[in-house]
Write an enzyme that holds these catalytic residues in place. Structure first.
Site, short mmCIF file in Angstrom:
data_model
loop_
_atom_site.label_atom_id
_atom_site.label_comp_id
_atom_site.label_asym_id
_atom_site.label_seq_id
_atom_site.Cartn_x
_atom_site.Cartn_y
_atom_site.Cartn_z
N HIS A 76 1.43 -1.05 -0.10
CA HIS A 76 -0.15 0.19 0.12
C HIS A 76 0.83 1.05 0.51
O HIS A 76 1.57 1.36 1.29
CB HIS A 76 -0.76 0.13 0.94
CG HIS A 76 -1.41 1.21 1.59
ND1 HIS A 76 -2.88 1.65 0.55
CD2 HIS A 76 -1.64 2.41 2.24
CE1 HIS A 76 -2.98 3.00 1.11
NE2 HIS A 76 -3.02 3.50 2.10
N GLY A 131 2.89 4.72 3.82
CA GLY A 131 2.28 5.68 5.44
C GLY A 131 1.10 5.72 5.23
O GLY A 131 0.34 4.81 4.88
N SER A 132 0.16 5.93 6.71
CA SER A 132 -1.41 5.46 6.99
C SER A 132 -2.13 6.42 5.90
O SER A 132 -1.70 7.09 5.32
CB SER A 132 -1.45 5.49 8.31
OG SER A 132 -1.24 6.95 8.16
N SER A 133 -2.86 5.90 6.02
CA SER A 133 -4.33 5.78 5.18
C SER A 133 -4.61 7.31 5.37
O SER A 133 -4.86 7.92 7.02
CB SER A 133 -5.22 5.09 5.26
OG SER A 133 -6.36 5.98 4.47
N GLY A 134 -4.62 8.50 4.32
CA GLY A 134 -5.49 9.42 4.83
C GLY A 134 -3.94 10.62 5.19
O GLY A 134 -4.11 11.92 5.71
N GLY A 168 -1.70 12.08 3.21
CA GLY A 168 -1.16 12.99 2.06
C GLY A 168 -0.43 12.74 0.92
O GLY A 168 0.52 13.02 -0.03
N LYS A 169 -0.03 11.14 1.00
CA LYS A 169 0.98 10.21 -0.29
C LYS A 169 0.01 10.03 -1.35
O LYS A 169 1.14 10.92 -2.00
CB LYS A 169 0.86 8.82 -0.11
CG LYS A 169 0.94 8.11 1.36
CD LYS A 169 0.98 6.57 1.33
CE LYS A 169 -0.33 5.84 1.13
NZ LYS A 169 -1.05 6.42 2.60
N SER A 170 -1.08 10.97 -1.82
CA SER A 170 -2.13 10.88 -3.20
C SER A 170 -1.66 12.15 -3.50
O SER A 170 -1.16 12.84 -4.30
CB SER A 170 -3.33 10.23 -3.36
OG SER A 170 -3.12 9.20 -3.06
N ASP A 213 -2.05 4.49 -4.49
CA ASP A 213 -2.68 3.31 -3.56
C ASP A 213 -2.25 1.44 -3.65
O ASP A 213 -1.79 1.77 -2.41
CB ASP A 213 -4.10 2.83 -4.24
CG ASP A 213 -5.48 2.79 -3.23
OD1 ASP A 213 -5.01 3.52 -1.74
OD2 ASP A 213 -6.05 1.53 -3.44
N ARG A 254 17.60 14.81 12.71
CA ARG A 254 18.16 16.17 12.34
C ARG A 254 19.82 15.41 11.11
O ARG A 254 19.93 17.27 10.86
CB ARG A 254 17.96 17.00 13.21
CG ARG A 254 16.83 16.85 14.07
CD ARG A 254 16.99 17.36 15.05
NE ARG A 254 16.78 19.17 13.99
CZ ARG A 254 16.86 20.15 15.19
NH1 ARG A 254 16.97 19.93 16.53
NH2 ARG A 254 17.01 21.48 15.14
#
Length: 310
Positions: free
Chosen positions: A138, A153-156, A158-160, A177, A243
């Site tokens: 995913h 990253g987790s759903s939502g 901001g990957k797309s 996706d 950092r």
């Protein structure tokens, strides 16, 4: 793992089907190609029957010197119910004994005009690609300055949306996706998009968009080798983030380690620019230029000089 048959080779390499049409859909389970030279001499003790058999000028020249009885015996042993197919290279004449034996057990006999060595290489490369171990991840795969970057990253998170911004900046989308990944070599992972969602990008509140239609054919590509993973996660005040860039983390996919960066997400951070710079910095590291290591070395030199003064 995808299923490959002699019929796939027939269409891919424009081969000529001579006999054994009944077995044209037999599965090919290995990318190894066998050239049955020693089998033509009568040694079948360790005959790799489950491999694709390739007969060239050398094998058939020796075969012509055999007696009629030996010819029939060799071909009947060569054609088994496990053999996925037999290919004749260079457009050579096919022995009638082979045609007869192949029809008896349903082994497809194919012919090509390509030279034996080149045909063997082409078949091996094709089979290795098709039979490579496969998994799905995913995330989003983008080609950034020639570097295949897998954004996870987790759903939502901001990957797309980040991928859309990267496409607007001139980079190319591979998959959104769901990323299908093949391990084509021991340390090579190649990602592509499932055919159903190819070139599509889903943006919450906007819906599904076709990247190729909106931005042109130059904004997409069918597949890309994965070289770097960027994991997006919501900023955690309790977590200590790197950092300097000296520590190295990896994502393991099918026993292949991919360098991984974790980017904390919070309002005001331009993720597209950060990932763009991460890809460029990754290229510099491969060229032997590591800014973080150079800074660390200079800092150590300054500390040592200060200690010597005291």
């Amino acid at each position: 793992m995808a299923k490959v048959t002699a019929n796939d080779l027939l269409e891919r390499f424009q081969l000529e089907l001579l006999s054994g049409e009944e077995g044209i859909h037999r599965s090919i389970t290995t990318s190894d190609i066998s050239r049955p030279g020693i089998e033509m001499a009568g040694f079948f003790t360790y005959y790799p029957a489950k491999r694709l058999q390739l007969l060239g000028r050398t094998e058939l020249s020796f075969y012509k010197q055999l007696s009629p009885v030996d010819k029939e015996e060799r071909m009947s042993k060569l054609c088994t119910y496990d053999t996925p197919g037999i290919i004749i290279s260079r457009g050579l004449e096919v022995p009638p004994e082979l045609l007869k034996a192949s029809e008896k057990v349903g082994v497809p006999v194919l012919r090509s005009n390509i030279t034996t060595t080149r045909l063997s290489s082409m078949l091996t490369n094709f089979l290795e690609s098709q039979l490579a171990p496969t998994t799905a991840v995913h995330g989003v795969l983008v080609d950034i300055y020639g570097i295949g970057v897998l954004i996870t990253g987790s759903s939502g998170v901001g990957k797309s949306e980040t991928a859309l911004d990267l496409v607007r900046r001139g980079h190319r989308l591979v998959a959104d996706d769901s990323v299908e990944i093949r391990r084509e070599h021991e340390d090579t992972l190649v990602g592509r998009s499932p055919e159903l969602i190819q070139h599509l990008l889903e943006i919450r509140g906007l819906g599904i968009i076709n990247v190729m239609t909106l931005f042109g054919a130059g904004a997409v590509r069918p597949f890309k080798r994965i070289a770097l993973c960027v994991n997006l996660e919501l900023w955690d005040q309790k977590k200590v983030y790197d950092r300097l860039g000296l520590s190295e983390d990896y994502l393991r996919i099918m026993n292949v380690d991919i360098p991984k960066l974790t980017i904390p997400v919070r309002p005001g951070r331009n993720l597209a620019v950060i990932i763009e710079v991460a890809a460029m910095n990754f290229r510099l590291k491969r060229l032997g230029i590591n800014a973080a290591q150079q800074f660390s070395d200079r800092l150590n030199d300054v500390i040592e000089e200060g200690e010597q003064e005291f």
